[in-house]
Design an enzyme around this catalytic site. Structure first.
Site, short mmCIF file in Angstrom:
data_model
loop_
_atom_site.label_atom_id
_atom_site.label_comp_id
_atom_site.label_asym_id
_atom_site.label_seq_id
_atom_site.Cartn_x
_atom_site.Cartn_y
_atom_site.Cartn_z
N ASP B 232 0.82 -1.25 0.07
CA ASP B 232 0.03 0.03 0.03
C ASP B 232 0.67 1.50 -0.04
OD1 ASP B 232 -2.08 -1.73 0.30
OD2 ASP B 232 -2.33 -1.37 2.34
N GLU B 233 1.97 1.16 -0.57
CA GLU B 233 3.28 2.33 -0.48
C GLU B 233 3.29 2.81 -1.76
OE1 GLU B 233 3.80 4.45 1.76
OE2 GLU B 233 3.27 3.48 3.66
#
Lengths: 288, 288, 288, 288
Positions: B232-233
Site C-alpha cells: 500500500d505504499e
C-alpha cells in the site's frame, strides 16, 4: 518554485507541421529552459494552442524585448496570435461590483494574501463605498458609477474611460448586477470575466437559484465565463457544483451558492492571470 | 479523432536545456505532426517528463522502427528513459482476481465496449472459473492458481511463467486478495497496478471499510497505485472518494466502495494504456 | 422559512420502544408542529438519536421553560441526554486563531452576512491584533494571549477564564497553531471544534500538505472535528477534498487547501449552530 | 443490519398538527420499534412527508395486514397517501433497453450481487437478444418489441400488457432510446424512471454530449427522473457530474458519460426500491 526570471508564452494559430520545433528551438537559442509546457491540436477546428513556461537561465542574453524580437519571425511565419509575459509582471485588474459583496471580498482577500498575483487598479460599483465597509476596500481606488436605464450609456462610457486611464488588463464582474451593452462587451472581449450563479447552460437570466429550487435539481453550480454580447453565452472558463436536497430553501441555495461562486470566480481569475486560458471560438482551452 | 497512424512518445530524463527543441525537431524532420503534448519539469528532483502524441502525416517516410532509430541519438544524448508506441498497438494485460468480481467484471465490460484498448491475455484467480460465471470470462484464457501459505512461492512462479509465456505488458490486481512477494513485486515494478479499497494513506491493510466506519469518516475512497514491495505504499496513479453518513453500515460502505474501486481502477488502467502515467520516484506524473 | 417561534430538540439515549411516540405526543400536547425531524437508531451501540424542529403554532401556551418542564418527565423516563433551544437564541462563540487568518476571516465574513447565526463573544490569538488588520476584527472583543512552552498552562488558564466570563458556548480553533492540553480539551469536550488541514486519518500532525506532496496523493482534503485529548483523533464532523496534480507544489497545496479548510470549518460550525451534530462515542451523528 | 421483520412506511399528506404523534403512537401500540425515520414539512406547499423504518420486535402480534388495518384509521384521519411494505418483499422491475447496454448491464450486475433488492420480471428491448449476449440476460425473461413510427402504439400496448401480466411495480428506462407516448407515460406515472445523459435542465433532447462539447462546458452530468408526458421534465431523483477538459472529444464525453449514467441510474433505482423517494408535485423528496 518558479524562478523570478521566468516567462510564459502562449500561442494560438492554424495547425501546421513544425510549430513546436520552431518555437522551442527559438527559445533554446535564447537560453530558455522549459519548466512546463502544454500543446493542444484541435482536430475539429484545425487550430493549434500552446503554453510554455520557461526560465532564461543565462541572463547575459536577454530582456523580454529581445525575446519578443527573436520570436517575431517564428510568430509571423505561422501567423500566430501570441503573447509573451514575464511572470514577474502583474496584470492590472478592475473589479465591478454591486450590492452582493462576497465575490468582491473574496477576490480582495486572495489578492492581499498574494494568492492572486495582480494589481487591483480600481473597484467600480453602482453602490456607494459604504456598502462594503472601509475594511474591504482599504486604499484601493474606488469609483461609484450609479446607473439607471437612462444613464446606462454614460455610465458605461465612464467605465471605459477608467479602463483606459488605469491601463486595465482584465475586468472582473464580481456579481455586478448590470448587463453590459453589446458595445462595451465587444470592447472588452477576451479580457472581461463574469461569474454566473448557475451551472450554465441551465438557468440563464435572473434568479437562477429560485429557478433551480423550482425545478428541483439535486446539484447547484456556478459558471465563470468571458463576457460577450450574448448574455450568459460567453466562452466558459470554469464551473463547479454542490449537492443540495429537498430541505434547501431558495435562501439556502443562495447561501450555498455564494461559496461556489467565489470559488469558481477565483479559479477563473487565477487561470487567466496564469495565462492558462486561451480562446477557441465559442470555447476555451484551459491548460491544467 | 486520433488518426490511425499516430504514435505516442514518453520521455523521462534529467533536465537540461534543449530537450523539447531536439525532440520536436527530430519528430518534425520525420514528418511528425504534434496532436497533443505536455512537458513537466520537476524542480525538486531536476527530472524532466514529456508526453507527445504525434501523427506521421507523410507515410512515405517512416515505420516505427525508422522513428525509433531516428530518435535514438536524441535519447542517448540526454540519457532518456523513453518509449515510443503506435497507438494502434494494444498492450497485453493479465488480470489477477479473487472472490470479489466487481473490478474484474468492470474491466472486462470496458474492454468489450472498446473503452479500454487492450488485449486481455489471461485471467488468473485463486478461485475456480465458476466463481465468475461463464458470462464474465467468455473465451478469455482463464487460469486457476490456488494458493496457500505453503504454496505461495510456487503459485507466484506460475504467475511469472504465465507473464512470460503470454508476453504480458501490464498486470492488473483487480481486488486480488493476495499480497505479492517482494520478489514478484520487484519483477513487475512499473507494470503492475493494484486497487486498494481506501483513500490511502488512510486505512492501510485489511478491512479498510470497517476501519473507516469505526473512525467515523465522512468520505470513503479508493486508490489505484503501482505495486511495490512495501504494501500500500506504491506510487499513486488515481484516487477518488464519495460522501457517506452515519446511516451507512460497514456493509453499505463496502457496497458504495465497489463503485469507487471499479471507477478508480478503470481510470488508472486507461491512463496507463494511454501512456499518460510516468514514474517519478515514489510518485507519478499523470498527464491530463 | 423557519417561523420565529420555532424550537429545536435534540435527543440521545439508549434505544427503547416508544421514544418517538412519547416525544412527539408531548410536543403535540403543547401545540408543537413538526417542521423537520430525523431519527436514527444505531444498531451497533443500541443508542437512539433524534432531532426535531418544531413550531409552537399556539402562542397562548408556552414559553421554552414550559416546554422544558413538560418534556422533563419524558426525558427522565428514557434517561435522555437532550437539549431544547429556541432557534432565535444565538450561541456565544469564541474563535482562537494564530498567524494564518483565512479561517478567521471566513468565519467573521459569514457571521457579518448572517450566514452563521451566532454571537462572536471573543477572538483570542497568540499574535497581536495587527496581524489581522482593523478590518477583520472590527469591534469584536480581541484578546492577545501569547504562549510559550513555559507559559502554556497560564495561557490556557486565561482562555478558560475568558470562556467562563463570556459565557462561551462553542470554541472554534480557526487554524489555531497550539495544541490544547488534555485538561483544557477535557473541559471543552463536545463544544470545541478544530479544523485539521488534511483528510484524516491521513497525514496527522505537522505540515500535512508537505506530507501529501511527498506521498504523491491525487486529492487533498481538510477535516473538522471535535477536540479531544488525543490529537487529530476527535469525532469527525465534516470533511471535503479537492483534486490536485503532479504540477502542484507544496505551496500550491497550501493555497488550494485554504479553500477547503475554510469551507469545511464553516460547514462544521454551521452544523453545530443548527444542532445537527450529536456525539456518538468516537463518532458523530450529523443529521442532513 | 436491518432485522428481517422490518417494515417501511411512507406518508405524504397536507400538514396538520399531530401527524407524527398519531403515526408513531399507532406503530408503538403494535410493537413497532423505529430504526430510522425522517420527516419533512414543505412550508411552500404545506405538504408533509414522512418515512419510517421500524421493526416489529414482538412477533406474536402482527402480520403486515394487521399493521395496515391498524394504520388505516390514522391515514384516513389525515387523508394520507401512504404505503407500508415489508423490507423482505422485493419489487418487480421491468427494464427497457435499446442498443446501448451499459446501464442494462450495470443494473443486472447490481441485481446479481444483491445490491439492488428487486426481482427483474422482464427485459424489453426494440433490439434482438443477441445485442446483449447470452451472458447479460441469462434466464431473465426477454421480450423483443421492435418499434417504428407506424407501430409505436401497438408496441406500447405490448409493453403495457407485459407490465400488467408481470405485475411490474417499477419500469426502468435504461437508455431506452424511444420516447413514451403521453398515454403510457401517464399510466406509468410515479413508477417509471429514466436516465437522461445530461445534467438537466441543460442539454435536453438528442445528442446532449455533442451539445455539451459544442458549448464547451467544463463538467458533464446525468439525470435520473420520473417519466412524465413532458420530455426531460419529470421530477428529478438523482444527478451527478464529472469534470472534463478541452481535450475531450464528443466520443470521450460519451465514454465518460456512461460511467455517470449507470451510477446515477443505479442510485435512483436503489433510492426507489428503498422507499426513499416521494413525489412532491414537479419535484421529489429524497430522504437520505
Amino acid at each position: 518554485m518558479i524562478p523570478s526570471h521566468s516567462f510564459v508564452l502562449t500561442i494560438s494559430c492554424a495547425d501546421a507541421p513544425g510549430i513546436v520545433a520552431a518555437t522551442t528551438a527559438c527559445l533554446f537559442e535564447r537560453g530558455g529552459n522549459i519548466l512546463d509546457a502544454q500543446q493542444f491540436n484541435d482536430l475539429e477546428t484545425g487550430r493549434f494552442f500552446m503554453r510554455v513556461v520557461f526560465a532564461v537561465v543565462d541572463h547575459a542574453g536577454g530582456s523580454i524585448q529581445d525575446l519578443r524580437r527573436g520570436f517575431d519571425a517564428v510568430a509571423a511565419h505561422f501567423s500566430m496570435h501570441w503573447s509573451l509575459r514575464s511572470q514577474a509582471d502583474r496584470r492590472r485588474v478592475m473589479i465591478l461590483a454591486s450590492r452582493p459583496d462576497h465575490c468582491l471580498n473574496d477576490l480582495i482577500y486572495r489578492w492581499r494574501t498574494g494568492e492572486l498575483p495582480m494589481d487591483i487598479c480600481a473597484i467600480v460599483s453602482n453602490y456607494p463605498r459604504e456598502t462594503y465597509g472601509l475594511a474591504t476596500i482599504g486604499d484601493i481606488p474606488f469609483h461609484m458609477l450609479p446607473v439607471s436605464r437612462e444613464t446606462r450609456m454614460q455610465q458605461e462610457a465612464g467605465i471605459w474611460r477608467l479602463v483606459q486611464e488605469t491601463g486595465t488588463d482584465l475586468v472582473v464582474l464580481a456579481r455586478y448586477m448590470q448587463i453590459l451593452s453589446d458595445g462595451l462587451a465587444a470592447k472588452l472581449f477576451g479580457r472581461c470575466i463574469n461569474i454566473h450563479h448557475s451551472f450554465l447552460p441551465g438557468f440563464k437570466g435572473a434568479r437562477p437559484y429560485h429557478q433551480a429550487h423550482e425545478r428541483g435539481v439535486k446539484l447547484i453550480g456556478a459558471t465563470s465565463h468571458f463576457v460577450t454580447a450574448a448574455l450568459d453565452e460567453g466562452p466558459i472558463i470554469e464551473q463547479d457544483v454542490e449537492r443540495i436536497s429537498h430541505r434547501d430553501t431558495p435562501e439556502d441555495l443562495v447561501r450555498k451558492g455564494r461559496d461556489i461562486e467565489r470559488r469558481v470566480l477565483a479559479r477563473a481569475v487565477h487561470t487567466y492571470l496564469d495565462d492558462r486560458v486561451i480562446l477557441n471560438g465559442r470555447k476555451t482551452i484551459v491548460f491544467s
